[in-house]
Design a protein around this motif. Structure first.
Motif, mmCIF file in Angstrom:
data_model
loop_
_atom_site.group_PDB
_atom_site.id
_atom_site.type_symbol
_atom_site.label_atom_id
_atom_site.label_comp_id
_atom_site.label_asym_id
_atom_site.label_seq_id
_atom_site.Cartn_x
_atom_site.Cartn_y
_atom_site.Cartn_z
ATOM 1 N N GLN A 1 -68.568 -60.574 1.079
ATOM 2 C CA GLN A 1 -69.193 -59.517 -0.021
ATOM 3 C C GLN A 1 -69.755 -60.180 -0.949
ATOM 4 N N ILE A 2 -69.024 -61.462 -1.339
ATOM 5 C CA ILE A 2 -69.710 -62.175 -2.699
ATOM 6 C C ILE A 2 -71.070 -62.614 -2.209
ATOM 7 N N HIS B 1 -50.287 -59.079 10.540
ATOM 8 C CA HIS B 1 -50.244 -59.733 9.071
ATOM 9 C C HIS B 1 -50.933 -60.898 9.128
ATOM 10 N N THR C 1 -61.106 -54.945 11.034
ATOM 11 C CA THR C 1 -59.977 -54.471 10.262
ATOM 12 C C THR C 1 -59.409 -53.179 10.727
ATOM 13 N N THR D 1 -59.174 -61.036 5.211
ATOM 14 C CA THR D 1 -59.285 -60.430 3.735
ATOM 15 C C THR D 1 -60.097 -61.577 3.050
ATOM 16 N N SER D 2 -59.747 -62.830 3.091
ATOM 17 C CA SER D 2 -60.674 -63.842 2.364
ATOM 18 C C SER D 2 -62.045 -63.945 2.998
ATOM 19 N N ALA E 1 -46.351 -56.736 14.523
ATOM 20 C CA ALA E 1 -46.463 -56.783 13.028
ATOM 21 C C ALA E 1 -46.850 -57.966 12.564
ATOM 22 N N LYS F 1 -54.573 -60.361 9.299
ATOM 23 C CA LYS F 1 -55.280 -59.663 8.048
ATOM 24 C C LYS F 1 -55.551 -60.819 7.198
ATOM 25 N N THR F 2 -54.753 -61.890 6.920
ATOM 26 C CA THR F 2 -55.041 -62.958 5.975
ATOM 27 C C THR F 2 -56.500 -63.499 5.965
ATOM 28 N N GLY G 1 -63.807 -60.940 1.883
ATOM 29 C CA GLY G 1 -64.055 -61.084 0.440
ATOM 30 C C GLY G 1 -65.298 -61.957 0.268
ATOM 31 N N PHE G 2 -65.446 -63.236 0.747
ATOM 32 C CA PHE G 2 -66.550 -64.067 0.625
ATOM 33 C C PHE G 2 -67.906 -63.587 1.230
ATOM 34 N N PHE H 1 -51.186 -52.575 13.994
ATOM 35 C CA PHE H 1 -50.033 -52.510 13.182
ATOM 36 C C PHE H 1 -49.587 -51.087 13.198
ATOM 37 N N LYS I 1 -73.941 -59.965 -2.229
ATOM 38 C CA LYS I 1 -74.214 -59.803 -3.654
ATOM 39 C C LYS I 1 -75.160 -60.667 -4.276
#
Lengths: 653, 119
Positions: free
Chosen positions: A459-460, A445, A485, A452-453, A441, A448-449, A456-457, A492, A463
């Motif tokens: 994906q940016i 976690h 993921t 996530t970034s 667990a 995943k941190t 996100g980056f 998890f 764009k």
């Protein structure tokens, strides 16, 4: 001779010849002068043969003197009536007879001869002998043979009765039978007598009677009516057999069988259990029961074998409060042998044991302790030989614990040790497993941190108006991150499944619609494959929509992944007998029978030499868990070379 | 028109920057807090139009903060969006925080739309 005399003579002759008894007349020289047909029947000689023969030919020589004496007595005016003797028949057979001798007189009243009436008493004699035999049997019988009147007065009392009940014949005869009956059982006698009066025999009636010394006896009674010559019931004969020993043997046998049952069941019972307390209680109860102890205790060493660290764990036969006031047993002289594992202590009276009462401050049992006289203590040793505890039994009476009890407890203790070892192992494994789940667990976690970034980056970046190779690389990176993921999510989930913490939020929804949506997504994201859906409209289930989506996505994604050569994937869903059956079929290489057996287990991955497919082997395990939690089932149907169908069934709402 | 104000409580600097980037692009004013202590300081000074809270923080728990915000009459009407990598919407709800939730990692468009709908 006048007519009257003649008439009388014929009458006598007729009587003489018709008599049942033999009548023989002889003169004073013992020569036979008359012989009736009954004499012929009795002795086997005809009248013709016997006429002129002496009477002595009808007896053995030893009776001659007796015969002569009888005649002498008769001549002197005596009478011989019902004189018992023995005569000899033609065949040599000795015949028991009663003789009645009468003198024959002449006109002048002088005795000129003797008439003998010889009555054959063979039958009577036999009866008499039989009676003698019977009395001998009765007298020699080990059973008590008693006869009594219908009023219950004892008339006869044999040796067996004396032995069994302790009263002599003299003491018993004339007394009422209630002498032998406990007051609370007097009604029994009334019932028995009532049966006897009806002419009914009472057979093998098991009851309790009282000896002279007051001891109770287990007896089996057989009571029969006694009838007089007219068939009238005048009393009862009673045979009482002492079955105390038999009953005891029977009870011992029953006890043995019960003990065996307990012994058998305890092994099974405790080996199935992994909870320490449950094992301890079971063992304590069973051994207390087996030994007949008033109370039993299992002290289990939770810490170590330093000598002082024993804990009161379970009790049997007494409430916990009975021991609550006392400190744990210490390493005293009495307890030492048990707690050091030296061996069994068994004492008929522990207070007389040299080891007893040697230690400060109690010098014996602490005040208020349950009264222990009989004592049995058995150490419980683990497979490694260390003392893990001790079983203790007590009884307020002395001499209760026998060697057989010791053997049984030692036997159970060794089984208990195995169960406790297993339980300890299980605890350790559970703890390890819990730590593993915690770790997973945490790891999930932490993973995943950055995910996530990064995602996100990227994906940016996507764009921005990227072109050519940059655009392609970013897109690939995004897709790989999505896969990553999913893997992390699976990890998890598995930790939650294992910890039993996978949560579900049940609601009613249309599974058909959900499948349709998922397949639409696949059509867009996996171009070049055909996803053919045949879905019955409105298939309502009560389930967790998110988890169900996970299941279907996983099955379809697997079909895509593991059947790369399959041009199409069929997805069907239909209601069937209160169930919804969903099938995802590919046309890939299929799954071997061997692999089918393991495919739903954790970490299992189909080994395929042709292409390596990435994954942790968790997807189908989680999928099956989710289906199970929905009250459904999942299975695979596949023929190697002909593709595979993954099918699940869940209850229709 | 002044942009709407978003307070972000997130200890991972990269994720915090990512959120700030997405929302600034969309015209929001973003205040980033890496610790509960800093968040509390910021909140006592002024209030935002929406809170975005992570759950696991170095000096506290986002769920506790969410609860406080929902009970305090001053902040109870300000929307809260919880984020977590491990928790699910149900975990949040069972903790007593009936607020919106987004799981990490997320789709950035989806994330922006979530925020937009509240302000």
């Amino acid at each position: 001779m006048d007519t009257d005399s003649l008439h009388e003579l014929f009458t006598f002759k007729s009587i003489f010849e018709g008599l049942e008894d033999a009548v023989i007349c002889h003169d004073l020289d013992q020569n036979i002068s008359n012989w009736n047909p009954a004499a012929e029947r009795l002795f086997g000689y005809t009248k013709k043969e016997m006429m002129g023969k002496t009477i002595f030919s009808l007896m053995s020589p030893e009776y001659h003197t007796e015969q002569e004496q009888m005649i002498k007595d008769l001549l002197q005016g005596g009478a011989v009536n019902h004189f018992y003797t023995v005569r000899r028949a033609r065949t040599g057979k000795q015949i028991p007879v009663f003789l009645t001798l009468s003198p024959i007189r002449d006109k002048n009243e002088n005795i000129i001869g003797v008439s003998q009436i010889v009555r054959n008493v063979t039958k009577e004699k036999e009866t008499e002998q039989q009676q003698a035999v019977w009395s001998a049997i009765i007298e020699g019988s080990e059973d008590a043979v008693i006869s009594k009147t219908l009023d219950g007065i004892i008339i006869t009392w044999n040796k067996g009765a004396e032995n069994i009940f302790g009263y002599t014949e003299k003491e018993a005869i004339g007394k009422h039978i209630s002498l032998l009956i406990a007051p609370d059982r007097l009604a029994e006698e009334d019932r028995i007598i009532a049966s006897i009066k009806r002419g009914e025999k009472v057979d093998h009636y098991q009851t309790v009677r009282i000896r002279k010394d007051g001891a109770e006896l287990q007896v089996s009674l057989t009571v029969s009516p006694i009838r007089d010559g007219d068939g009238e019931i005048i009393g009862a004969s009673k045979i009482a057999r002492d079955i105390t020993a038999y009953i005891q043997a029977e009870q011992a046998l029953e006890k043995k069988a019960k003990q065996l049952l307990i012994l058998n069941s305890i092994g099974k019972n405790i080996s199935e259990k992994l909870d320490v307390n449950a094992i301890l209680q079971k063992v304590t109860d069973a051994t207390t029961n087996l030994t007949g102890a008033a109370f039993g205790a299992f002290f289990y060493n939770k810490v170590n074998s330093e000598g002082e660290s024993y804990m009161l764990y379970t009790l049997s036969g007494v409430p916990r409060e009975a021991f609550a006031e006392f400190p744990m047993p210490r390493n005293t002289a009495v307890f030492h042998a048990t707690f050091s594992g030296e061996g069994v202590v068994r004492a008929d009276d522990i207070t007389k044991d040299p080891r007893y009462g040697k230690n400060d401050p109690h010098f014996g049992m602490p005040k208020g302790h349950l009264p222990v006289v009989s004592y049995l203590a058995v150490p419980v040793l683990s497979s490694s030989g260390t003392v893990i505890g001790g079983l203790f039994f007590g009884h307020p009476q002395p001499g209760v614990f026998l060697e057989e009890h010791e053997d049984m407890v030692v036997n159970v203790a060794s089984q208990a040790a195995i169960a406790l070892d297993n339980s300890k192992l299980f605890e350790e494994v559970s703890e390890l497993s819990r730590k593993k789940d915690e770790f997973i667990a945490l790891a999930a976690h932490e993973l995943k941190t950055p995910l996530t970034s990064m995602s996100g980056f990227l994906q940016i970046l996507q764009k921005n108006d990227l072109e050519g190779i940059n655009k392609m690389f970013v897109e690939k990176s995004v897709r790989q991150l999505e896969k990553l993921t999913v893997l992390v999510n699976d990890l998890f989930d598995i930790s939650k499944v294992q910890a039993g913490k996978l949560q579900f939020n049940f609601e009613l929804f249309d599974l058909s619609l959900l499948i349709e949506e998922i397949c639409e997504t696949f059509k867009h994201s996996v171009p070049g494959r055909e996803f053919i859906t045949v879905l019955e409209p409105r298939l309502i289930v009560k389930g967790d929509k998110m988890r169900m989506e996970q299941v279907i996505t996983n099955l379809v994604a697997n079909a895509v992944k593991y059947a790369p050569g399959s041009p199409k994937i069929d997805i069907t869903a239909a209601g069937k007998q209160n169930e919804i059956i969903v099938c995802v079929k590919d046309y890939g290489p299929g799954i071997s029978r061997e692999n089918q057996a393991y495919i739903f287990t954790q970490f299992y991955r189909v080994t395929n030499d042709e292409h390596h497919v990435s994954g942790l082997g968790l997807g189908l395990y989680i999928t099956r868990e989710i289906i199970k939690r929905h009250g459904g089932r999942i299975w695979v149907e596949s023929e190697p070379g002909n593709g595979a169908s993954f099918i699940f069934a869940v209850p229709q709402a | 028109m002044r942009g709407k104000v978003v307070y972000v409580l997130e200890d991972d600097a990269d994720i915090s920057d990512l959120i700030a980037y997405i929302l600034c692009e969309a015209g929001y004013n973003v205040e980033q807090c890496g610790t509960v202590r800093k968040f509390n300081e910021v909140v006592t000074r002024s209030l935002p139009d929406i809170f975005i809270l992570d759950v696991l923080l170095p000096d506290g728990n986002g769920l506790e903060i969410c609860k406080q915000l929902r009970t305090d009459p001053v902040t109870r009407n300000i929307p809260v969006l919880m984020m977590s990598a491990n928790k699910t919407r149900r975990d949040i709800e069972s903790f007593g925080c009936a607020v919106d939730f987004i799981s990490k990692p997320f789709n950035i468009d989806h994330f922006r739309q979530r925020v937009d709908q509240y302000v």
